[in-house]
Design a protein around this motif. Structure first.
Motif, PDB file in Angstrom:
ATOM      1  N   PHE A 157       0.841  -1.203   0.000  1.00 32.71           N
ATOM      2  CA  PHE A 157       0.000   0.000   0.000  1.00 32.71           C
ATOM      3  C   PHE A 157       0.876   1.253   0.000  1.00 32.71           C
ATOM      4  CE2 PHE A 157      -1.822   3.448   2.454  1.00 32.71           C
ATOM      5  CZ  PHE A 157      -3.118   3.596   1.949  1.00 32.71           C
ATOM      6  N   ASP A 158       1.869   1.271   0.885  1.00 32.51           N
ATOM      7  CA  ASP A 158       2.765   2.434   0.981  1.00 32.51           C
ATOM      8  C   ASP A 158       3.582   2.603  -0.299  1.00 32.51           C
ATOM      9  OD1 ASP A 158       1.896   2.944   3.580  1.00 32.51           O
ATOM     10  OD2 ASP A 158       3.517   1.780   4.501  1.00 32.51           O
ATOM     11  N   ARG A 159       4.017   1.503  -0.867  1.00 31.52           N
ATOM     12  CA  ARG A 159       4.859   1.563  -2.063  1.00 31.52           C
ATOM     13  C   ARG A 159       4.134   2.233  -3.240  1.00 31.52           C
ATOM     14  NH1 ARG A 159       8.698  -2.284  -3.904  1.00 31.52           N
ATOM     15  NH2 ARG A 159       9.082  -2.718  -1.698  1.00 31.52           N
ATOM     16  N   VAL A 160       2.824   1.955  -3.383  1.00 30.68           N
ATOM     17  CA  VAL A 160       2.077   2.517  -4.519  1.00 30.68           C
ATOM     18  C   VAL A 160       1.395   3.836  -4.177  1.00 30.68           C
ATOM     19  CG1 VAL A 160       1.693   0.217  -5.471  1.00 30.68           C
ATOM     20  CG2 VAL A 160      -0.090   1.266  -4.046  1.00 30.68           C
ATOM     21  N   GLY A 161       1.537   4.291  -2.935  1.00 36.32           N
ATOM     22  CA  GLY A 161       0.954   5.571  -2.545  1.00 36.32           C
ATOM     23  C   GLY A 161      -0.500   5.500  -2.113  1.00 36.32           C
ATOM     24  N   GLY A 162      -1.017   4.292  -1.923  1.00 40.09           N
ATOM     25  CA  GLY A 162      -2.388   4.141  -1.444  1.00 40.09           C
ATOM     26  C   GLY A 162      -3.427   4.395  -2.519  1.00 40.09           C
ATOM     27  N   PHE A 163      -4.597   4.819  -2.075  1.00 43.87           N
ATOM     28  CA  PHE A 163      -5.733   5.031  -2.973  1.00 43.87           C
ATOM     29  C   PHE A 163      -5.613   6.350  -3.741  1.00 43.87           C
ATOM     30  CE2 PHE A 163      -7.338   2.175   0.268  1.00 43.87           C
ATOM     31  CZ  PHE A 163      -8.080   1.263  -0.465  1.00 43.87           C
ATOM     32  N   ASN A 164      -6.183   6.359  -4.920  1.00 45.58           N
ATOM     33  CA  ASN A 164      -6.364   7.599  -5.666  1.00 45.58           C
ATOM     34  C   ASN A 164      -7.611   8.264  -5.099  1.00 45.58           C
ATOM     35  OD1 ASN A 164      -6.987   9.656  -7.449  1.00 45.58           O
ATOM     36  ND2 ASN A 164      -6.651   8.444  -9.285  1.00 45.58           N
ATOM     37  N   THR A 165      -7.431   9.263  -4.259  1.00 44.22           N
ATOM     38  CA  THR A 165      -8.545   9.840  -3.510  1.00 44.22           C
ATOM     39  C   THR A 165      -9.498  10.671  -4.369  1.00 44.22           C
ATOM     40  OG1 THR A 165      -7.182  11.749  -2.866  1.00 44.22           O
ATOM     41  CG2 THR A 165      -7.230   9.857  -1.362  1.00 44.22           C
ATOM     42  N   LYS A 166      -9.142  10.890  -5.629  1.00 40.89           N
ATOM     43  CA  LYS A 166     -10.028  11.638  -6.525  1.00 40.89           C
ATOM     44  C   LYS A 166     -11.127  10.754  -7.120  1.00 40.89           C
ATOM     45  CE  LYS A 166      -6.437  14.955  -7.869  1.00 40.89           C
ATOM     46  NZ  LYS A 166      -5.635  15.513  -9.010  1.00 40.89           N
ATOM     47  N   LEU A 167     -10.932   9.435  -7.041  1.00 44.41           N
ATOM     48  CA  LEU A 167     -11.896   8.520  -7.648  1.00 44.41           C
ATOM     49  C   LEU A 167     -13.170   8.442  -6.807  1.00 44.41           C
ATOM     50  CD1 LEU A 167      -9.582   5.567  -8.743  1.00 44.41           C
ATOM     51  CD2 LEU A 167     -10.385   7.496 -10.120  1.00 44.41           C
ATOM     52  N   VAL A 168     -14.324   8.496  -7.460  1.00 41.56           N
ATOM     53  CA  VAL A 168     -15.597   8.364  -6.755  1.00 41.56           C
ATOM     54  C   VAL A 168     -16.075   6.913  -6.764  1.00 41.56           C
ATOM     55  CG1 VAL A 168     -16.294  10.737  -7.231  1.00 41.56           C
ATOM     56  CG2 VAL A 168     -16.939   8.930  -8.832  1.00 41.56           C
ATOM     57  N   VAL A 173     -10.458  -1.474  -7.302  1.00 43.66           N
ATOM     58  CA  VAL A 173      -9.804  -2.125  -8.445  1.00 43.66           C
ATOM     59  C   VAL A 173      -8.533  -1.368  -8.831  1.00 43.66           C
ATOM     60  CG1 VAL A 173     -10.056  -2.802 -10.865  1.00 43.66           C
ATOM     61  CG2 VAL A 173     -11.985  -3.058  -9.290  1.00 43.66           C
ATOM     62  N   ASP A 174      -8.595  -0.047  -8.768  1.00 43.57           N
ATOM     63  CA  ASP A 174      -7.453   0.784  -9.146  1.00 43.57           C
ATOM     64  C   ASP A 174      -6.219   0.503  -8.278  1.00 43.57           C
ATOM     65  OD1 ASP A 174      -6.230   3.394 -10.394  1.00 43.57           O
ATOM     66  OD2 ASP A 174      -6.111   3.687  -8.222  1.00 43.57           O
ATOM     67  N   ILE A 175      -6.399   0.488  -6.958  1.00 47.77           N
ATOM     68  CA  ILE A 175      -5.232   0.280  -6.093  1.00 47.77           C
ATOM     69  C   ILE A 175      -4.684  -1.133  -6.248  1.00 47.77           C
ATOM     70  CG2 ILE A 175      -6.569  -0.390  -4.040  1.00 47.77           C
ATOM     71  CD1 ILE A 175      -4.426   0.986  -2.346  1.00 47.77           C
ATOM     72  N   CYS A 176      -5.578  -2.111  -6.439  1.00 48.66           N
ATOM     73  CA  CYS A 176      -5.103  -3.489  -6.595  1.00 48.66           C
ATOM     74  C   CYS A 176      -4.418  -3.716  -7.934  1.00 48.66           C
ATOM     75  CB  CYS A 176      -6.265  -4.456  -6.393  1.00 48.66           C
ATOM     76  SG  CYS A 176      -6.843  -4.481  -4.673  1.00 48.66           S
ATOM     77  N   ALA A 177      -4.804  -2.941  -8.948  1.00 51.96           N
ATOM     78  CA  ALA A 177      -4.129  -3.023 -10.244  1.00 51.96           C
ATOM     79  C   ALA A 177      -2.686  -2.560 -10.122  1.00 51.96           C
ATOM     80  CB  ALA A 177      -4.866  -2.177 -11.274  1.00 51.96           C
ATOM     81  N   ARG A 178      -2.428  -1.654  -9.184  1.00 53.82           N
ATOM     82  CA  ARG A 178      -1.056  -1.184  -8.968  1.00 53.82           C
ATOM     83  C   ARG A 178      -0.296  -2.122  -8.024  1.00 53.82           C
ATOM     84  NH1 ARG A 178      -1.765   3.635  -6.284  1.00 53.82           N
ATOM     85  NH2 ARG A 178      -4.052   3.634  -6.382  1.00 53.82           N
TER      86      ARG A 178
END
Length: 233
Positions: A157-168, A173-178
């Protein structure tokens, strides 16, 4: 192995107590904490959450991705598990997540969903249609992760920067794709969560299927999930 459970919430007084009560009855042998990340609810959500959660974080009303991110940053354990406020969690949920994560090569896992208050058609769909689909998507390394039932390693989680907080929507799926680029992602049908069917009731089958099908295609093909999401309370 210790686990932090993160639950984003906003005006969930009707559902959150059932969720938190079920989480308090886990048979998991390790340490775990429950974190409710509240987006400035105007009802009794925070009051109820404080009876059961180890941490209740109150922040500005924003996206569900923002809520997941805020809760994750406050977590102290090495595994981050995610569910939603309108769920019921079987007592072996965390144990099954831990079983999958016992393989050090595994950086993420998602489990099975069943309707909390569904009819026979909805139950059969979740039992016989969704699991083969979920297994196939993991097999081709495109996990179609439900936000109400997945877990990742905190270092990933830390390595990829966590969630894209702009996504509604589609933030799961986005964070797991990374994260999947850092190791193995698995599907564990024994890690079961019961979810409310309130969105099905409000949206109807056609809108529900259309939304999630198009969102999956957009996310996995273009890396850009839909920008619309009608929240149901």
């Amino acid at each position: 192995m210790d686990i932090s459970v993160v639950i984003p919430a906003y005006n969930e007084e009707k559902y959150i107590e059932k969720c938190l009560k079920s989480l308090s009855r886990q048979d998991f042998k390790g340490n775990y904490e429950i974190i409710v990340s509240d987006g400035s609810s105007t009802d009794k959500t925070v009051k109820i959450a404080r009876r059961y959660a180890d941490q209740v974080i109150i922040d500005a009303k924003s996206t569900i991705a923002y809520g997941r991110q805020t809760g994750s940053l406050a977590a102290k354990y090495s595994i981050l598990a995610y569910t939603d406020a309108d769920t019921h969690i079987p007592s072996d949920w965390l144990s099954n997540i831990a079983a999958s994560m016992s393989d050090e090569k595994v950086v993420g896992v998602h489990g099975k969903l069943l309707p909390l208050d569904g009819n026979r058609i909805e139950e059969d769909f979740c039992k016989y249609i969704i699991p083969p689909y979920s297994k196939f998507m993991v097999h081709i390394n495109k996990p179609s992760v439900p936000g109400s039932n997945f877990a990742v390693r905190k270092w990933a989680f830390d390595r990829v920067g966590g969630f894209n907080t702009k996504l509604v929507t589609g933030e799961d799926v986005d964070i797991c794709a990374r994260i999947k680029k850092l190791g193995k992602f698995v599907y564990n049908p024994d890690a079961l969560v019961y979810v409310s069917t309130r969105r099905v009731r409000e949206w109807g089958y056609l809108k529900m299927i259309s939304h999630y099908t198009s969102n999956t295609i957009l996310t996995h093909t273009f890396g850009k999930p839909r920008t619309d999401y009608d929240a149901i309370r």
